[in-house]
Design a protein around this motif. Structure first.
Motif, PDB file in Angstrom:
ATOM      1  N   VAL A 118      48.919  49.215 -11.791  1.00 28.33           N
ATOM      2  CA  VAL A 118      50.350  49.163 -12.122  1.00 28.33           C
ATOM      3  C   VAL A 118      51.105  49.378 -10.901  1.00 28.33           C
ATOM      4  O   VAL A 118      51.282  50.644 -10.561  1.00 28.33           O
ATOM      5  CB  VAL A 118      50.505  50.087 -13.258  1.00 28.33           C
ATOM      6  N   ALA A 119      51.383  48.405 -10.205  1.00 29.23           N
ATOM      7  CA  ALA A 119      52.194  48.553  -8.967  1.00 29.23           C
ATOM      8  C   ALA A 119      53.496  48.939  -9.306  1.00 29.23           C
ATOM      9  O   ALA A 119      54.019  49.743  -8.555  1.00 29.23           O
ATOM     10  CB  ALA A 119      52.027  47.210  -8.142  1.00 29.23           C
ATOM     11  N   VAL A 120      54.165  48.520 -10.123  1.00 35.17           N
ATOM     12  CA  VAL A 120      55.562  48.598 -10.591  1.00 35.17           C
ATOM     13  C   VAL A 120      55.644  48.894 -12.312  1.00 35.17           C
ATOM     14  O   VAL A 120      55.247  48.181 -12.938  1.00 35.17           O
ATOM     15  CB  VAL A 120      56.701  47.569 -10.347  1.00 35.17           C
ATOM     16  N   ASP A 121      55.841  50.276 -12.445  1.00 39.38           N
ATOM     17  CA  ASP A 121      55.888  50.738 -13.755  1.00 39.38           C
ATOM     18  C   ASP A 121      57.092  50.950 -14.570  1.00 39.38           C
ATOM     19  O   ASP A 121      57.545  51.981 -14.421  1.00 39.38           O
ATOM     20  CB  ASP A 121      55.127  52.371 -13.544  1.00 39.38           C
ATOM     21  N   HIS A 122      57.433  49.790 -15.526  1.00 37.95           N
ATOM     22  CA  HIS A 122      58.584  50.023 -16.106  1.00 37.95           C
ATOM     23  C   HIS A 122      59.919  50.530 -15.399  1.00 37.95           C
ATOM     24  O   HIS A 122      60.853  51.594 -16.067  1.00 37.95           O
ATOM     25  CB  HIS A 122      58.277  50.804 -17.545  1.00 37.95           C
ATOM     26  N   VAL A 123      60.233  49.891 -14.376  1.00 42.36           N
ATOM     27  CA  VAL A 123      61.238  50.469 -13.668  1.00 42.36           C
ATOM     28  C   VAL A 123      62.929  49.716 -14.227  1.00 42.36           C
ATOM     29  O   VAL A 123      62.827  48.687 -14.336  1.00 42.36           O
ATOM     30  CB  VAL A 123      61.361  49.822 -11.969  1.00 42.36           C
ATOM     31  N   SER A 124      63.869  50.761 -14.440  1.00 46.46           N
ATOM     32  CA  SER A 124      65.035  50.133 -14.829  1.00 46.46           C
ATOM     33  C   SER A 124      66.122  50.912 -13.868  1.00 46.46           C
ATOM     34  O   SER A 124      66.321  52.017 -13.819  1.00 46.46           O
ATOM     35  CB  SER A 124      65.252  50.956 -16.266  1.00 46.46           C
ATOM     36  N   PHE A 125      67.015  50.092 -13.210  1.00 46.42           N
ATOM     37  CA  PHE A 125      68.039  50.361 -12.493  1.00 46.42           C
ATOM     38  C   PHE A 125      69.025  49.229 -12.432  1.00 46.42           C
ATOM     39  O   PHE A 125      68.583  47.979 -12.662  1.00 46.42           O
ATOM     40  CB  PHE A 125      67.548  50.759 -11.105  1.00 46.42           C
ATOM     41  N   SER A 126      70.393  49.407 -11.896  1.00 47.10           N
ATOM     42  CA  SER A 126      71.110  48.582 -11.612  1.00 47.10           C
ATOM     43  C   SER A 126      71.914  48.617 -10.262  1.00 47.10           C
ATOM     44  O   SER A 126      71.916  49.697  -9.714  1.00 47.10           O
ATOM     45  CB  SER A 126      72.132  48.537 -12.780  1.00 47.10           C
ATOM     46  N   VAL A 127      72.194  47.350  -9.864  1.00 50.80           N
ATOM     47  CA  VAL A 127      73.031  47.512  -8.441  1.00 50.80           C
ATOM     48  C   VAL A 127      74.281  47.061  -8.564  1.00 50.80           C
ATOM     49  O   VAL A 127      74.598  45.892  -9.103  1.00 50.80           O
ATOM     50  CB  VAL A 127      72.447  46.870  -7.499  1.00 50.80           C
ATOM     51  N   LYS A 128      75.587  47.753  -8.320  1.00 52.07           N
ATOM     52  CA  LYS A 128      76.703  47.124  -8.779  1.00 52.07           C
ATOM     53  C   LYS A 128      77.154  46.055  -7.644  1.00 52.07           C
ATOM     54  O   LYS A 128      76.726  45.863  -6.367  1.00 52.07           O
ATOM     55  CB  LYS A 128      77.817  48.223  -8.488  1.00 52.07           C
ATOM     56  N   LYS A 129      78.051  45.314  -7.947  1.00 54.84           N
ATOM     57  CA  LYS A 129      78.672  44.206  -7.076  1.00 54.84           C
ATOM     58  C   LYS A 129      79.177  44.785  -5.823  1.00 54.84           C
ATOM     59  O   LYS A 129      80.020  45.886  -5.850  1.00 54.84           O
ATOM     60  CB  LYS A 129      79.498  43.279  -7.655  1.00 54.84           C
ATOM     61  N   GLY A 130      79.110  44.164  -4.530  1.00 50.96           N
ATOM     62  CA  GLY A 130      79.515  44.833  -3.560  1.00 50.96           C
ATOM     63  C   GLY A 130      78.767  45.953  -3.019  1.00 50.96           C
ATOM     64  O   GLY A 130      79.580  46.505  -1.935  1.00 50.96           O
ATOM     65  N   GLU A 131      77.948  46.481  -3.228  1.00 49.02           N
ATOM     66  CA  GLU A 131      77.207  47.847  -3.162  1.00 49.02           C
ATOM     67  C   GLU A 131      76.085  47.501  -1.994  1.00 49.02           C
ATOM     68  O   GLU A 131      75.455  46.450  -1.990  1.00 49.02           O
ATOM     69  CB  GLU A 131      76.791  48.417  -4.450  1.00 49.02           C
ATOM     70  N   ILE A 132      76.105  48.795  -0.967  1.00 52.28           N
ATOM     71  CA  ILE A 132      74.818  48.540  -0.195  1.00 52.28           C
ATOM     72  C   ILE A 132      73.945  49.736  -0.733  1.00 52.28           C
ATOM     73  O   ILE A 132      73.906  50.821  -1.094  1.00 52.28           O
ATOM     74  CB  ILE A 132      74.918  48.954   1.151  1.00 52.28           C
ATOM     75  N   PHE A 133      72.708  49.159  -1.512  1.00 58.76           N
ATOM     76  CA  PHE A 133      71.693  49.911  -2.199  1.00 58.76           C
ATOM     77  C   PHE A 133      70.449  50.109  -1.560  1.00 58.76           C
ATOM     78  O   PHE A 133      69.992  49.219  -1.090  1.00 58.76           O
ATOM     79  CB  PHE A 133      71.543  49.087  -3.740  1.00 58.76           C
ATOM     80  N   GLY A 134      70.131  51.244  -1.245  1.00 55.01           N
ATOM     81  CA  GLY A 134      68.865  51.628  -0.443  1.00 55.01           C
ATOM     82  C   GLY A 134      67.599  51.855  -1.522  1.00 55.01           C
ATOM     83  O   GLY A 134      67.960  52.696  -2.271  1.00 55.01           O
ATOM     84  N   PHE A 135      66.592  51.183  -1.246  1.00 58.28           N
ATOM     85  CA  PHE A 135      65.560  51.242  -1.956  1.00 58.28           C
ATOM     86  C   PHE A 135      64.226  51.819  -1.152  1.00 58.28           C
ATOM     87  O   PHE A 135      63.784  51.087  -0.157  1.00 58.28           O
ATOM     88  CB  PHE A 135      65.092  49.865  -2.526  1.00 58.28           C
ATOM     89  N   LEU A 136      63.791  53.121  -1.406  1.00 59.02           N
ATOM     90  CA  LEU A 136      63.049  53.756  -0.678  1.00 59.02           C
ATOM     91  C   LEU A 136      61.934  54.119  -1.411  1.00 59.02           C
ATOM     92  O   LEU A 136      61.656  54.496  -2.568  1.00 59.02           O
ATOM     93  CB  LEU A 136      63.808  54.979  -0.053  1.00 59.02           C
ATOM     94  N   GLY A 137      60.703  54.184  -0.532  1.00 61.38           N
ATOM     95  CA  GLY A 137      59.456  54.897  -1.112  1.00 61.38           C
ATOM     96  C   GLY A 137      58.296  54.963  -0.359  1.00 61.38           C
ATOM     97  O   GLY A 137      58.324  54.090   0.853  1.00 61.38           O
ATOM     98  N   PRO A 138      57.294  55.634  -0.438  1.00 58.50           N
ATOM     99  CA  PRO A 138      56.293  55.731   0.458  1.00 58.50           C
ATOM    100  C   PRO A 138      55.404  54.444   0.319  1.00 58.50           C
ATOM    101  O   PRO A 138      55.563  53.656  -0.311  1.00 58.50           O
ATOM    102  CB  PRO A 138      55.236  56.978  -0.134  1.00 58.50           C
ATOM    103  N   ASN A 139      54.700  54.104   1.626  1.00 60.82           N
ATOM    104  CA  ASN A 139      53.647  53.004   1.688  1.00 60.82           C
ATOM    105  C   ASN A 139      52.997  53.177   0.484  1.00 60.82           C
ATOM    106  O   ASN A 139      52.297  53.840  -0.049  1.00 60.82           O
ATOM    107  CB  ASN A 139      52.846  53.254   2.808  1.00 60.82           C
ATOM    108  N   GLY A 140      53.072  51.605  -0.294  1.00 60.17           N
ATOM    109  CA  GLY A 140      52.275  51.506  -1.657  1.00 60.17           C
ATOM    110  C   GLY A 140      52.961  52.075  -2.937  1.00 60.17           C
ATOM    111  O   GLY A 140      52.459  51.791  -3.968  1.00 60.17           O
TER     112      GLY A 140
END
Length: 340
Positions: A19-41
């Motif tokens: 299971v590489a991505v496990d039931h992920v829920s999030f939102s990004v607002k219009k005009g936002e700079i959104f950082g998506f961080l995580g360890p390798n893998g």
């Protein structure tokens, strides 16, 4: 919902039993700079690939620019730009010829295409090199062309995967400033994946941290750093003139110490918790015959937050990434890639 550029609901991706991505829920607002961080893998690139319609989810759903990533994948691709970790360029073509090629793939009319290319080249101060072959460019110059390539279709949402990876400090600063400019002037929503915590701190309105395929933290950089400072987390730098491996190992076993990073032959960065943490650490150093040259009290950084939440450092993530066979075309085309 109109205020959001991206909304995910239990987005999931499986590769066999993984299971590489496990039931992920999030939102990004219009005009936002959104950082998506995580360890390798951790699943961040797999999530981005689903949002860019390069990979179909196993479960859950997501909308990008108001369109479902499965049912409306063609509409999604019309509204996004993607700058992947690999540069999508042809060295024997000129800057103009490279941009013209991708503009044609987007079916941009000839007159508008020429005007748009000239406009984008001026935006990154590359108009003087319009007719020079890409193969003669520095890495920083190539990356500037690579970024504006993703802006040819005037995307509402721009995905940037490690946009400053491998660049020198001057080129890195230029790309970061360009990202701010695109966001401020065009109100473009930007999704940024990076292993550089300082970059996320400088650029992002909010940051989401993903680990083992799950979102484990999501907030502003300031609020995330307060997660540490709010629980009496002490971050100090010790300069010990006679530091040994044995001394560092014993210090790491101190019950107050949450994490320890060796910065050089004599310098340690220590994260510790507790009202008596400072005194306890100094006592441990003295008990091992350590000679303290200096002690600095540091403000928590996003890297401290990252390490606190995931238990892993990210400073070597870029160099340790598994090299993949990745597709180098615009978002409308697909390929089979391994999970990251």
């Amino acid at each position: 919902m109109d205020e959001y550029s991206i909304v995910t609901d239990s987005l999931t991706k499986r590769f066999g039993d993984l299971v590489a991505v496990d039931h992920v829920s999030f939102s990004v607002k219009k005009g936002e700079i959104f950082g998506f961080l995580g360890p390798n893998g951790a699943g961040k690139t797999t999530t981005i690939r689903m949002l860019c319609t390069l990979s179909r989810p196993s479960d859950g759903s997501a909308t990008v620019a108001g369109f479902d990533i499965v049912k409306g994948d063609n509409q999604v691709r019309e509204h996004i730009g993607l700058v992947s970790e690999k540069m999508i360029m042809y060295d024997r073509l000129t800057a103009y010829e490279n941009l013209k090629l991708f503009a044609k793939l987007y079916n941009i009319p000839k007159q508008k295409m020429e005007e748009k290319i000239d406009e984008l080249l001026k935006l990154v101060h590359m108009e003087k090199w319009k007719d020079a072959q890409i193969g003669t460019f520095s890495t920083g110059m190539k990356q500037r062309i690579n970024v504006i390539r993703a802006l040819l279709n005037e995307p509402k949402i721009l995905f940037l995967d490690e946009p400053t990876l491998g660049l020198d400090p001057q080129s890195t600063a230029e790309i970061r400033e360009f990202i701010r400019k695109i966001n401020a002037e065009n109100h473009t929503t930007i999704i940024l994946t990076t292993h550089m915590m300082a970059e996320a701190d400088l650029l992002c309105n909010r940051v989401g941290i993903i680990d083992h395929g799950k979102i484990v933290a999501l907030d502003t950089p300031q609020a995330l750093k307060k997660m540490i400072s709010g629980e009496d987390m002490l971050v100090i730098e010790l300069d010990i003139s006679n530091l040994t491996n044995g001394m560092a190992e014993i210090l790491q076993k101190n019950e107050c110490v949450k994490a320890l990073t060796r910065l050089s032959d004599t310098r340690l960065k220590v994260q510790a918790v507790g009202a008596n943490a400072f005194g306890s650490i100094l006592d441990t150093v003295k008990s091992q015959g350590g000679i303290l040259q200096s002690v600095k009290n540091l403000q928590p950084t996003l890297e401290d937050v990252f390490l606190h939440i995931t238990g892993r450092e990210v400073r070597d993530e870029a160099s340790s990434k598994v090299k993949e066979t990745r597709h180098h075309g615009p978002p409308g085309m697909r390929s089979n890639n391994r999970v990251r």
